[in-house]
Design a protein around this motif. Sequence first.
Motif, short mmCIF file in Angstrom:
data_model
loop_
_atom_site.label_atom_id
_atom_site.label_comp_id
_atom_site.label_asym_id
_atom_site.label_seq_id
_atom_site.Cartn_x
_atom_site.Cartn_y
_atom_site.Cartn_z
N THR A 36 48.42 27.64 39.78
CA THR A 36 48.73 27.37 40.53
C THR A 36 47.79 27.58 42.04
N ASP A 37 47.82 27.32 43.54
CA ASP A 37 46.42 27.48 43.82
C ASP A 37 46.90 28.86 44.15
N GLU A 38 48.00 29.37 43.76
CA GLU A 38 48.11 31.33 44.62
C GLU A 38 48.14 32.11 43.65
N GLY A 39 48.18 31.30 41.79
CA GLY A 39 47.76 32.20 40.79
C GLY A 39 46.47 31.83 40.94
N LEU A 40 45.85 31.46 41.45
CA LEU A 40 44.49 31.43 41.38
C LEU A 40 43.78 32.53 42.53
N ALA A 41 44.41 32.41 43.53
CA ALA A 41 43.71 34.03 44.97
C ALA A 41 44.01 34.73 44.41
N GLU A 42 45.30 34.83 43.20
CA GLU A 42 45.54 35.76 42.69
C GLU A 42 44.91 36.28 41.50
N SER A 43 44.51 35.74 40.63
CA SER A 43 43.18 36.21 39.50
C SER A 43 42.04 36.96 40.12
N TYR A 44 41.67 35.61 41.25
CA TYR A 44 40.73 35.87 42.17
C TYR A 44 40.67 37.61 42.37
N ALA A 45 41.41 37.87 43.82
CA ALA A 45 42.41 38.68 44.02
C ALA A 45 41.80 40.36 43.09
N ALA A 46 42.68 39.49 41.83
CA ALA A 46 42.41 40.73 40.82
C ALA A 46 41.24 41.40 40.31
N HIS A 47 40.11 40.22 40.12
CA HIS A 47 38.69 40.30 39.83
C HIS A 47 37.59 41.34 40.81
N ARG A 48 38.42 41.07 41.85
CA ARG A 48 37.96 41.24 42.90
C ARG A 48 37.84 42.80 42.98
N VAL A 49 39.56 43.23 42.87
CA VAL A 49 39.08 44.70 42.66
C VAL A 49 38.04 45.50 40.66
N ALA A 50 38.45 44.75 40.11
CA ALA A 50 38.32 45.02 38.68
C ALA A 50 36.56 45.11 39.03
N TYR A 51 35.98 44.43 39.84
CA TYR A 51 34.31 44.67 40.35
C TYR A 51 34.06 45.52 40.87
N GLN A 52 34.87 46.17 41.59
CA GLN A 52 34.73 47.01 42.53
C GLN A 52 35.01 48.74 41.88
N ARG A 53 35.77 48.10 40.88
CA ARG A 53 35.81 49.65 40.44
C ARG A 53 34.53 49.58 39.87
N LEU A 54 34.08 48.52 38.56
CA LEU A 54 33.21 49.16 37.65
C LEU A 54 32.29 49.26 38.55
N PHE A 55 31.73 48.24 39.82
CA PHE A 55 30.72 48.78 40.20
C PHE A 55 30.12 50.47 40.54
N SER A 56 31.49 51.08 40.81
CA SER A 56 31.83 52.34 41.52
C SER A 56 31.73 52.36 40.59
N ARG A 57 32.24 52.72 39.36
CA ARG A 57 31.38 53.32 38.54
C ARG A 57 30.01 53.43 37.87
N LEU A 58 29.29 52.57 37.81
CA LEU A 58 28.35 51.91 37.38
C LEU A 58 27.07 53.34 38.25
N GLY A 59 27.98 53.50 39.29
CA GLY A 59 27.20 54.00 40.23
C GLY A 59 26.28 53.29 41.37
N LEU A 60 26.32 52.07 41.76
CA LEU A 60 25.43 50.94 41.89
C LEU A 60 27.04 51.36 43.62
N GLU A 61 25.82 51.21 44.64
CA GLU A 61 26.22 51.30 45.86
C GLU A 61 26.49 49.78 46.10
N ILE A 62 27.04 48.98 46.51
CA ILE A 62 27.46 47.34 46.33
C ILE A 62 27.79 46.61 47.61
N GLN A 63 27.69 45.25 48.09
CA GLN A 63 27.88 45.09 49.05
C GLN A 63 28.04 43.99 49.18
#
Length: 583
Positions: free
Chosen positions: A171-198
């Motif tokens: 479903t589209d809602e499911g895709l939106a959730e998977s997308y949101a989960a990736h967004r959070v994972a990316y914020q975490r991993l870039f922060s652990r890598l010490g990268l300032e991100i926009q």
Amino acid sequence: MARGVTRMSDLFLRTLREDPADAEVPSHKLLVRAGYVRRVAPGIYSWLPLGMRVLKNTERIVREEMDAIGGQEVHFPALLPKEPYEATGRWTEYGDALFRLKDRKKADYLLGPTHEELFTLMVKGETSSYRDFPVILYQVQTKYRDEERPRAGILRGREFVMKDSYSFDLTDEGLAESYAAHRVAYQRLFSRLGLEIQIVSAMSGAMGGSASEEFLAPTETGEDTYVRCLESGYAANVEAVTTPAPPEQSIADKPEAVVYDTPNTPTIDTLVAHVNTLGLGREFTAADTLKNVMVKTRLPGSTEWSLLGVGVPGDREVDMKRLEASLSPAEVVLLEDADFAANPFLTKGYIGPVGLAKNGVRYLVDPRIVTGTAWVTGADEHGRHVVDLVAGRDFTPDGTIEAADVREGDPSPDGAGTLVAARGIEMGHIFQLGRKYADALGLTALGSDGKPVTVTMGSYGVGVSRAVAAIAEQHADGKGLVWPREVAPFEVHLVIAGKDAAQAEAAETIAAGLAGAGLEVLLDDRKASPGVKFADAELIGVPTSITVGRGLANGVVEVTERATGERREVPVDEVVGALTGGR
Ligand code: ATP
Ligand code: MG
């Protein structure tokens, strides 16, 4: 990860005193000088032991954050058959960036630039019912792209390591959730890598702001330009910025269009100056002129080029990157002299919308060119321009196009304020693909009602090898690299400063103690001068170093933080405890 002590006398490493001749950006210079990577060919690099340690740490962090959102790791070959890419059209759409090759039987193969097709087919093969979904799969793998401008070392390689993941939902809602989960994972991993991100929107407004976003590392050397609105927090890649259209104007009160002789007016400036001498009772500026830029476009797989006129206000340039993004997947190039010769109705320097329409040339304009606006533009005759050519009265464009450059001070598309510009390196990209690949490759699942449902997909990339360079770009000083702790090749750099046997012995004891507590230690036990050793330590960029030197006679060693330069003396028998914090 292997824990322990690495001796510099054993380490396969040679640092260089000089910057490599071909290096353009600080990270490239430092990674080569400090012995992390070596160039093999343009955009193709080898990793030395120090580089491997940082690359592996980076991969580990990426894997941990992907696992944390339920991603399951798989691995595809880099060498791939043509057929799946032919089914989606990308065998041709990818153009010259695709490495294509033939096997001994003359069958076509490619080196994977990205793996949407293969993931889709894998999921198609292994699933059948709605119960098998949702699923997130990922790999950390080598990609190949024959980049037009490989540059800046591993920042833009022709062979590079990418983490790519794909989500599969019903479903589209499911895709939106998977997308949101990736967004959070990316914020975490870039922060652990010490990268300032926009995080910036990568999709123009029409598709909805969050359907595609890029994670940019802000830096002067970045190839991506993005804009931000300080008032609203809006941020977008320049390619994704939409131009707010001004209100339409009344046509009734506009003067008639009149053609004037405008000799020697090859540029917008000379044209404006000339029109202002005509005594028309108004002061004209470049923004009152309509510049028509001629390009030709070609759809992937086609050999036929079509002419296209692009109209922008004369105070703006056509930004080729924005134009390319607007016309993608079609290819676009500026017209050359031979094209003008082949189309004699095009009067170079004096092209106008009327002539284009007469000759059936498609004409797209900047969104500011709304009905009722009056323009100074080419009259399709050498040395002549027309004044007060009114949109919707004297010409009707075939549509609008985002092609004009975006500038600092332009209004934000959300109406909240003005835009400021900056540059960055694209580190990651998250994208709601939808059903494009599932449709092309027939990926469906049997729904609970027994009817087939087409699966909807997301695609998410992280530039893993690029991240190593971007971290180096953000964390370095005049002396060398300054690694954030989680990615550093070692946690402690232990330097034996003198030749005294007692210093060597004390250093060995400290090294063993740190390693015993689980720290990775680089021990400089070489027969080199202290100056050489300190310079190498700063160049290599381990977060903390310990110097065992003359102070040992008084029972102390020196601890230095690479990032701050802060030094302190610590009693030799307390230094392990001080650095491990009771680990
Ligand atoms: P770019 O605009 O920089 O070429 P892209 O839009 O082609 O990137 P994607 O196809 O979305 O990139 O790939 C996902 C990630 O892989 C990017 O966000 C980037 O971090 C990384 N990447 C892409 N191309 C390269 C390359 N040539 N070298 C190193 N990393 C790359
Ligand atoms: Mg690219």
